[in-house]
Design an enzyme around this catalytic site. Structure first.
Site, PDB file in Angstrom:
ATOM      1  N   LYS A  49      -1.725  44.623   9.013  1.00  0.00           N
ATOM      2  CA  LYS A  49      -0.621  45.439   8.865  1.00  0.00           C
ATOM      3  C   LYS A  49       0.477  45.199   7.669  1.00  0.00           C
ATOM      4  CE  LYS A  49      -0.857  45.811  14.159  1.00  0.00           C
ATOM      5  NZ  LYS A  49      -0.619  45.197  15.529  1.00  0.00           N
ATOM      6  N   GLN A  93       3.222  40.507  18.122  1.00  0.00           N
ATOM      7  CA  GLN A  93       1.465  40.850  18.191  1.00  0.00           C
ATOM      8  C   GLN A  93       1.181  40.079  19.712  1.00  0.00           C
ATOM      9  OE1 GLN A  93      -0.288  42.602  16.244  1.00  0.00           O
ATOM     10  NE2 GLN A  93      -2.024  42.361  17.574  1.00  0.00           N
ATOM     11  N   ASP A 116       6.588  49.250  18.561  1.00  0.00           N
ATOM     12  CA  ASP A 116       5.259  49.211  19.319  1.00  0.00           C
ATOM     13  C   ASP A 116       5.254  50.004  20.683  1.00  0.00           C
ATOM     14  OD1 ASP A 116       2.989  47.726  18.695  1.00  0.00           O
ATOM     15  OD2 ASP A 116       3.764  45.891  19.242  1.00  0.00           O
TER      16      ASP A 116
END
Ligand code: GUN
Length: 290
Positions: A49, A93, A116
């Site tokens: 990413k 994450q 997200d």
């Protein structure tokens, strides 16, 4: 059988994003990553990413915490990112260590930076079909794959296999939204006669996290199959000691389906591309607010 090439489609999306980023200059969209511990899959995803952000002209920063971090220390860092106007998106994450509450941590992120889409407000907005709601990147990538492959969704029966916060639930919400108009069935590990239900699907979204779980006998001839699984399976013939295997038995399912996404090279690159899109959207909105 048509191969749904996620690498190719992600490149298309990223080229569009790169052009939009360039138009924002001197403002630079900035995504801040938080990683806890050294889970090899998480390290690899976040690295990918960060690299992609640089490729499209975005800024990416990262803070890595040890596995033992307290929720209070994590919150302190999230609060600082929330208050920093140069940061447009925040991504923590998953998975997080067991002593941390994932939902509490996700909800600490300011909703306008929740790229997200895991926060309560983002999910609520998605259900309410409020324009601009951040959709979780993997399911958003699945929809983008379908749309850009010209796969008709209206009136189709989509069966989602898996009910996670990260994929299954938001995928189902997106598929029943007016943008897709599917009829949706969500199945999971406790579903009775799962094969018979999957066999009814025009579109199968496999997100159960079990290698080759979806077999050819579970697929209606001509169905479209999107494989979200990325399972690391020990493989001595590979340099790094493992192979990436999807949730779908690609070799046999591809003989029955009309279109199928591979692993790797299917949904994975789309997840990354959609994170960039959400961050860019967040930046453009922050900029419009002044
Ligand atoms: N873990 C697996 N997929 C994802 C994702 O899309 N976002 C985050 N934050 N964690 C993940």
């Amino acid at each position: 059988m048509r191969l749904i090439d996620g690498n190719l489609i992600a490149q298309e999306v990223l080229a569009e994003i790169k052009a939009r980023v360039a138009r924002l200059a001197p403002i630079i969209p900035h995504v801040a990553f938080i990683r806890v511990g050294e889970d090899p899959a998480s390290v690899s995803y976040v690295t990918k990413k960060q690299k992609t952000a640089a490729e499209v002209g975005m800024q990416a920063s990262i803070k890595v915490f040890p596995e033992t971090v307290t929720q209070a220390d994590l919150f302190k860092h999230i609060d600082a990112l929330n208050a920093d106007s140069s940061v447009h998106g925040i991504l923590i994450q998953a998975p997080l260590p067991k002593h941390l509450s994932e939902t509490d941590v996700f909800n600490r992120v300011a909703s306008q930076k929740d790229v997200d889409g895991f926060g309560t407000l983002s999910i609520g907005k998605l259900v309410q079909e409020i324009p601009g709601a951040f959709a979780a990147c993997t399911p958003a990538g699945v929809i983008e794959l379908l749309k850009r492959s010209n796969i008709e969704t209206t009136g189709k029966h989509a069966v989602v296999v898996g009910r996670s916060l990260i994929v299954g639930k938001p995928a189902a919400i997106l598929l029943i939204s007016k943008a897709c108009n599917c009829t949706v069935t969500i199945t999971h590990s406790q579903t009775k006669d799962l094969s018979a239900i999957v066999r009814q699907a025009d579109i199968v979204i496999a997100a159960i996290g079990k290698p080759k779980f979806i077999t050819a006998d579970m697929i209606k001839p001509g169905a479209v199959v999107i494989d979200v699984g990325i399972n690391r399976v020990a493989d001595a013939t590979k340099k790094n000691g493992y192979a990436l295997i999807g949730d779908v038995d690609f070799e046999n399912v591809s003989k029955v389906s009309s279109a199928i996404s591979p692993v790797p090279g299917g949904v994975g690159p789309m997840t990354v591309a959609m994170l960039m899109k959400n961050t860019l959207d967040a930046c453009e909105r922050a900029n419009a607010r002044g």
